[in-house]
Design a protein around this motif. Structure first.
Motif, PDB file in Angstrom:
ATOM      1  N   GLU A 114       1.028  -1.322  -0.056  1.00  0.00           N
ATOM      2  CA  GLU A 114       0.317   0.028   0.202  1.00  0.00           C
ATOM      3  C   GLU A 114       0.711   1.173  -0.001  1.00  0.00           C
ATOM      4  O   GLU A 114       1.771   1.281   0.777  1.00  0.00           O
ATOM      5  N   GLU A 115       0.751   1.993  -0.495  1.00  0.00           N
ATOM      6  CA  GLU A 115       1.052   3.521  -1.008  1.00  0.00           C
ATOM      7  C   GLU A 115       0.777   4.709  -0.436  1.00  0.00           C
ATOM      8  O   GLU A 115      -0.910   5.115  -0.830  1.00  0.00           O
ATOM      9  N   ASP A 116       1.656   5.339  -0.239  1.00  0.00           N
ATOM     10  CA  ASP A 116       0.886   7.133  -0.155  1.00  0.00           C
ATOM     11  C   ASP A 116       1.755   7.678   0.119  1.00  0.00           C
ATOM     12  O   ASP A 116       2.532   8.291   0.625  1.00  0.00           O
ATOM     13  N   GLU A 151       2.127  11.132  -0.943  1.00  0.00           N
ATOM     14  CA  GLU A 151       2.073  12.131  -0.442  1.00  0.00           C
ATOM     15  C   GLU A 151       2.836  12.460   0.620  1.00  0.00           C
ATOM     16  O   GLU A 151       2.987  13.389   1.477  1.00  0.00           O
TER      17      GLU A 151
END
Length: 156
Positions: free
Chosen positions: A52-54, A56
């Motif tokens: 999972e990526e974020d 920001e």
């Protein structure tokens, strides 16, 4: 690649840290809480779809450090899940202790079994090492199973 090895590599970078959760590995910028991760990977993930990526939360992470993280994740994904975790280690404790001493069995250099009375001096066997020992000596397999005592707190 073992998970602890991956975390050590990431934590050696300038701008990125890795932290171990109960079932995940968190990748986050140095100086922020791991809950503000830019990548999180289940420890048992087997492809990038599970990561999972974020983005920001990348903040001022350099491309070099980000590339290091991506490389380490790929190396983990390429490692079979069962090989990512440290192998359990055991000592063979003789059942009939004498007094306050614990008796442990070791194999000496001649292949003979000997007693030692201190766990510090006792030989440490891996799970696979004990399985091989049982395979080589099937008549001893029940005794080996009865005597194995897990080594706690070993960081290897």
């Amino acid at each position: 690649m073992k998970i602890k090895e991956a975390i050590k590599i990431i934590n050696s970078t300038k701008m990125v840290r890795a932290g171990l959760g109960k079932e995940e590995i968190y990748f986050y910028a140095d100086g922020v809480d791991r809950s503000d991760y830019f990548l999180v990977m289940p420890q048992k993930a087997n492809n990038w779809d599970n990561v999972e990526e974020d983005f920001e939360a990348l903040y001022s992470i350099t491309p070099k450090d980000l590339a290091r993280v991506m490389d380490v994740i790929q190396r983990l994904l390429d490692t079979p899940v069962n090989e990512r975790f440290p192998e359990k280690k055991y000592r063979l404790r003789w059942i009939d202790d004498q007094g306050h001493y614990k008796n442990y069995l070791n194999l000496n250099s001649n292949g003979a079994w000997v007693f030692v009375d201190d766990e510090i001096d006792a030989e440490i066997f891996t799970e696979s090492g004990l399985e091989q020992l049982k395979k080589d000596n099937p008549h001893l397999a029940p005794a080996i199973d009865a005597m194995k005592e897990e080594v706690k707190g070993d960081e290897d």
